[in-house]
Write a protein that holds these residues in place. Structure first.
Motif, PDB file in Angstrom:
ATOM      1  N   ASP A 432       0.830  -1.208   0.000  1.00 49.43           N
ATOM      2  CA  ASP A 432       0.000   0.000   0.000  1.00 49.43           C
ATOM      3  C   ASP A 432       0.863   1.255   0.000  1.00 49.43           C
ATOM      4  N   ASP A 433       1.798   1.308   0.938  1.00 46.74           N
ATOM      5  CA  ASP A 433       2.580   2.524   1.118  1.00 46.74           C
ATOM      6  C   ASP A 433       3.574   2.747  -0.006  1.00 46.74           C
ATOM      7  N   ASN A 434       4.165   1.686  -0.516  1.00 45.04           N
ATOM      8  CA  ASN A 434       5.094   1.869  -1.627  1.00 45.04           C
ATOM      9  C   ASN A 434       4.367   2.306  -2.895  1.00 45.04           C
ATOM     10  N   SER A 435       3.119   1.865  -3.047  1.00 46.16           N
ATOM     11  CA  SER A 435       2.321   2.334  -4.186  1.00 46.16           C
ATOM     12  C   SER A 435       1.958   3.795  -4.010  1.00 46.16           C
ATOM     13  N   ARG A 436       1.524   4.163  -2.799  1.00 45.29           N
ATOM     14  CA  ARG A 436       1.243   5.580  -2.536  1.00 45.29           C
ATOM     15  C   ARG A 436       2.502   6.425  -2.743  1.00 45.29           C
ATOM     16  N   ALA A 437       3.639   5.894  -2.299  1.00 43.40           N
ATOM     17  CA  ALA A 437       4.898   6.630  -2.430  1.00 43.40           C
ATOM     18  C   ALA A 437       5.247   6.835  -3.901  1.00 43.40           C
ATOM     19  N   PRO A 653      -5.656  10.392   8.094  1.00 48.31           N
ATOM     20  CA  PRO A 653      -5.311  11.247   6.946  1.00 48.31           C
ATOM     21  C   PRO A 653      -5.744  10.712   5.594  1.00 48.31           C
ATOM     22  N   ILE A 654      -5.821   9.393   5.409  1.00 46.08           N
ATOM     23  CA  ILE A 654      -6.211   8.895   4.084  1.00 46.08           C
ATOM     24  C   ILE A 654      -7.646   9.296   3.748  1.00 46.08           C
ATOM     25  N   ASP A 655      -8.475   9.488   4.791  1.00 51.42           N
ATOM     26  CA  ASP A 655      -9.842   9.940   4.527  1.00 51.42           C
ATOM     27  C   ASP A 655      -9.852  11.387   4.064  1.00 51.42           C
ATOM     28  N   ALA A 656      -8.998  12.225   4.668  1.00 50.23           N
ATOM     29  CA  ALA A 656      -8.891  13.614   4.215  1.00 50.23           C
ATOM     30  C   ALA A 656      -8.363  13.665   2.788  1.00 50.23           C
ATOM     31  N   GLY A 703       6.862  15.551   8.604  1.00 45.73           N
ATOM     32  CA  GLY A 703       5.990  14.395   8.468  1.00 45.73           C
ATOM     33  C   GLY A 703       4.580  14.743   8.898  1.00 45.73           C
ATOM     34  N   CYS A 704       3.680  13.769   8.814  1.00 49.84           N
ATOM     35  CA  CYS A 704       2.290  13.975   9.212  1.00 49.84           C
ATOM     36  C   CYS A 704       1.907  12.925  10.243  1.00 49.84           C
ATOM     37  N   CYS A 705       1.257  13.363  11.302  1.00 49.93           N
ATOM     38  CA  CYS A 705       0.842  12.442  12.368  1.00 49.93           C
ATOM     39  C   CYS A 705      -0.234  11.483  11.858  1.00 49.93           C
ATOM     40  N   ASP A 706      -0.342  10.351  12.535  1.00 51.06           N
ATOM     41  CA  ASP A 706      -1.170   9.255  12.022  1.00 51.06           C
ATOM     42  C   ASP A 706      -2.664   9.461  12.188  1.00 51.06           C
ATOM     43  N   GLN A 717       4.327   9.081  12.955  1.00 50.62           N
ATOM     44  CA  GLN A 717       4.284   9.678  11.620  1.00 50.62           C
ATOM     45  C   GLN A 717       4.701   8.650  10.578  1.00 50.62           C
ATOM     46  N   GLY A 718       3.809   7.690  10.355  1.00 50.71           N
ATOM     47  CA  GLY A 718       4.102   6.615   9.421  1.00 50.71           C
ATOM     48  C   GLY A 718       3.971   7.035   7.971  1.00 50.71           C
ATOM     49  N   ALA A 719       4.240   6.088   7.089  1.00 52.40           N
ATOM     50  CA  ALA A 719       4.255   6.384   5.654  1.00 52.40           C
ATOM     51  C   ALA A 719       2.871   6.765   5.145  1.00 52.40           C
ATOM     52  N   GLU A 720       1.835   6.022   5.570  1.00 50.07           N
ATOM     53  CA  GLU A 720       0.492   6.272   5.047  1.00 50.07           C
ATOM     54  C   GLU A 720       0.056   7.714   5.287  1.00 50.07           C
TER      55      GLU A 720
END
Length: 744
Positions: A432-437, A653-656, A703-706, A717-720
């Motif tokens: 998931d995260d590598n695709s988003r990246a 954050p993915i919802d935002a 980074g962005c908080c989870d 502050q993970g990748a997602e």
């Protein structure tokens, strides 16, 4: 009169920078009865380069930094300048087709003169839209050829009375020809010269191939190629063209007759070479050049010019001021050269006519014409075109930074989780995260030409390739020591990967990435119809739409998209009631992805049912999440079941991100700017406009908080979460560009 200039500028090695340097000095030499003229430069920097500018440069715009353009507009408005002169060339401004310049000129509160250095006969949609908007906002436009006026009026619908022809100026510098030839040890030579930035389209090989015929009659012929390889060419392909030319010289046994001077020399030295030459040659390979500064310089020096018939040369060399030969025709060039060398009087007559024309376009005279134009424009009542108004303001965005993403990334991929701002290696990697990246860095490179983004992109693409199974499905999780942790990943991870790959196929930075992405994409394609989860279907649809934007003739993929769209529509019809316009009996996670997928599909399929369902579901989601004037995400703790209580925590954050992407696509589909306002409201969720009134973006770590929990902000502050923020940031910038493009 105080004049602001927006342009590249010396010491940046750029023809437009030299033009602006000379224009400014020639204009400032002309004082009027009321006051002396003064001016300053707002300079454009390229590709993260920095220059030591002279004192007249008061502000610098970094080409791909949108906020710099807005700051420049504010600076100019507060500077006391009476008028602004913009030197326009597509390649010097950031964004697609130089669109970053539009918000700047929209915000100017003083009259604007635009000098156009390139006008395309067959522009792309974006090139045409940007240039038309530039011309619309300008009080007056300056061009340097009659052909340019024709193009502007017929192709770009610019009123003729808004255009002035003022020729390209040339320095009023002259040297004794004999002395110049003696200084360069060329007294006994027949000297041919070409100067300017070197690139493939300059056609220098045409001259080299003509030389053997000339040398057979005039063995003392010397051809000088004066100029560096263009910086953009160096970045893309190094000295490949110069090496090709040098090999051609060697193969034709011309080593003693051709000199390459790999220099960007000052004007005084340049005019010595122009005085020293017998014939100046511009052998460009096609007609599409509306202005040539090098040709103007040659005529200013009184050179006999031979040229291919590109647009500017056809005009300037008319009336016996030079000779033309056909594109890529070495034999015709050789015949003309020999004719002129055999007839010195004919050569002198061409030099005389060229010199007479050159006397009319010296910088003091050209500067005086610009001053007259500027004074006339200032004296007229200022009618500023009404400004476009949008709540989207890039100045409110933190500076874009990939530092946290770089921290999370090693040579395998991006680490899934973090402890505060530190990578948590124990959790390893996920698809998931590598695709988003991959999606994020492709966006960053496309919009900002960010070199780090390009450097990171093959890491994420290779991770995706490594995780693909032989049947086209993907594993998801990989431990830090590179052990697979599942056989087949979730359908969601599959869909997000197809999204990233589809975007790659439409926006690949080079062919190697495109071919790799295409291979993975089509190996996965047989699994599209097997998907059951509506979110995985939605993610996959988005990837297909990005693919189809550059492959519209793929009817089978279009039909797949249609079938998947109606799977979502059937879910909507089955669950929708008068007060619940949704695809399920609950609002769960990543909700905006479902309308987003249909909005993308509506753009491709042009189907009323698809569009209606997309808008109905989006409007319902808007009522639920934006009713209080800020984004209040449905929490992932218990979600929101129909007729049940709504969960406030945990907001992620993915919802935002999904909401931001949804409104952006709605704007692209409908051109309703209210969606931009909603989009920006959702973006501000990251910066504190939320239920807790706390910022999730960490200005220290970048980074962005989870997310939000009932106890406050989850500080990890993970990748997602960080990728969700950065994709949101880039989407805001992209929307800002699109807002300022002229709708056809």
């Amino acid at each position: 009169m105080k004049i602001a200039y927006i342009s590249t500028y010396l010491p940046r090695e750029c023809g437009i920078g030299t033009f602006t340097h000379d224009l400014m000095r020639s204009m400032l030499q002309h004082a009027n009865e009321k006051n002396d003229n003064e001016g300053f430069i707002v300079a454009l920097n390229d590709h993260n380069q920095e220059y030591t500018y002279p004192s007249e440069v008061k502000l610098v715009i970094h080409q791909e930094q949108q906020a710099d353009y807005l700051e420049a507009a504010n600076f100019i408005n507060l500077s006391g300048a009476d008028i602004c002169i913009l030197e326009h060339e597509f390649g010097i401004f950031g964004g697609e087709s130089g669109v970053h310049i539009l918000p700047l000129i929209h915000r100017l509160k003083i009259p604007l003169i635009v000098t156009l250095h390139t006008i395309l006969e067959a522009p792309s949609y974006n090139e045409k839209a940007v240039l038309k908007e530039v011309c619309k906002m300008a009080n007056h436009i300056v061009v340097m050829s009659h052909k340019a006026i024709t193009f502007l009026t017929k192709i770009y619908q610019v009123p003729k009375e808004k255009i002035s022809l003022i020729e390209h100026g040339v320095p009023d510098i002259h040297y004794d020809k004999v002395q110049a030839r003696r200084e360069f040890k060329l007294v006994e030579k027949k000297v041919l010269l070409t100067f300017g930035f070197i690139s493939r389209n300059k056609g220098i090989e045409t001259v080299i191939r003509a030389l053997p015929k000339i040398i057979a009659h005039y063995p003392n012929t010397q051809y000088i190629v004066l100029g560096k390889t263009h910086p953009n060419i160096i970045r893309q392909s190094g000295e490949e063209y110069r090496n090709f030319l040098q090999l051609l010289v060697k193969n034709l046994n011309l080593t003693n007759h051709v000199i390459f001077l790999n220099e960007f020399i000052d004007q005084k030295e340049l005019f010595k070479y122009l005085e020293a030459c017998d014939i100046y040659i511009t052998p460009y390979l096609n007609e599409a050049q509306i202005t040539s500064g090098t040709l103007s310089y040659a005529m200013g020096a009184g050179c006999a010019v031979i040229s291919t018939p590109y647009w500017h040369a056809s005009e300037l060399l008319d009336n016996g001021r030079g000779r033309l030969f056909n594109f890529n025709n070495s034999d015709m060039l050789a015949d003309i050269l020999q004719e002129l060398m055999d007839n010195p009087e004919q050569l002198k007559e061409i030099q005389k006519r060229s010199s007479e024309y050159g006397e009319k376009i010296t910088w003091p005279k050209i500067g005086a014409r610009y001053i007259q134009l500027a004074e006339r424009i200032i004296s007229e009542p200022l009618e500023l075109t009404p400004k476009k108004e949008t709540i989207v303001d890039p100045l409110l965005l933190p500076p874009f930074s990939l530092s946290h993403i770089k921290r999370l990334t090693d040579d395998t991929g991006i680490i899934q989780h973090a402890k505060f701002g530190i990578p948590n290696l124990k959790e390893g990697y996920c698809l998931d995260d590598n695709s988003r990246a991959l999606l994020m860095v492709l966006m960053a490179y496309k919009q900002k030409k960010d070199s780090l983004a390009l450097e990171l992109s093959p890491i994420y693409l290779s991770y995706i390739h490594y995780m693909q199974n032989s049947d086209g499905t993907f594993r998801n999780f990989l431990s830090f020591n590179r052990n697979f942790m599942d056989e087949v990943g979730s359908e969601d991870s599959f869909g997000r990967t197809i999204w990233a790959l589809g975007f790659l196929l439409g926006n690949a930075p080079n062919d190697a990435y495109y071919q790799t992405g295409r291979l993975i994409f089509f190996d996965a394609a047989p699994n599209f119809e097997k998907l059951k989860s509506i979110r995985s279907i939605a993610n996959t649809m988005i990837g297909i739409c990005y693919y189809l934007k550059t492959n519209m003739s793929d009817d089978s993929m279009t039909e797949r998209l249609r079938k998947m769209s109606f799977i979502l529509i059937n879910h909507f019809d089955d669950n929708s009631t008068s007060d619940w316009k949704w695809f399920e009996s609950l609002l769960a996670y990543d909700n905006g992805i479902l309308p987003l997928a249909l909005l993308h599909a509506a753009e491709i399929l042009n189907d009323d049912k698809v569009t209606a369902t997309a808008l109905a579901s989006m409007n319902f989601l808007t009522e639920v999440t934006l009713k209080d004037g800020y984004l209040s995400i449905v929490g992932n703790k218990n979600w929101y079941e129909k007729n049940g209580p709504r969960s406030t925590y945990a907001q992620q954050p993915i919802d935002a991100l999904a909401m931001i992407l949804m409104y952006h696509q709605a704007f692209l589909l409908t051109r309703d700017k209210d969606y931009l306002n909603k989009m920006f409201t959702c973006y501000m969720w990251f910066l504190g406009e939320n239920d807790l009134r706390m910022s999730l973006y960490d200005f220290e770590t970048k980074g962005c908080c989870d997310g939000f929990e009932n106890y406050g902000v989850n500080r990890n502050q993970g990748a997602e979460s960080s990728l969700a923020y950065l994709i949101s940031h880039l989407t805001i910038l992209q929307a800002y560009e699109e807002f300022y493009k002229l709708d056809e």
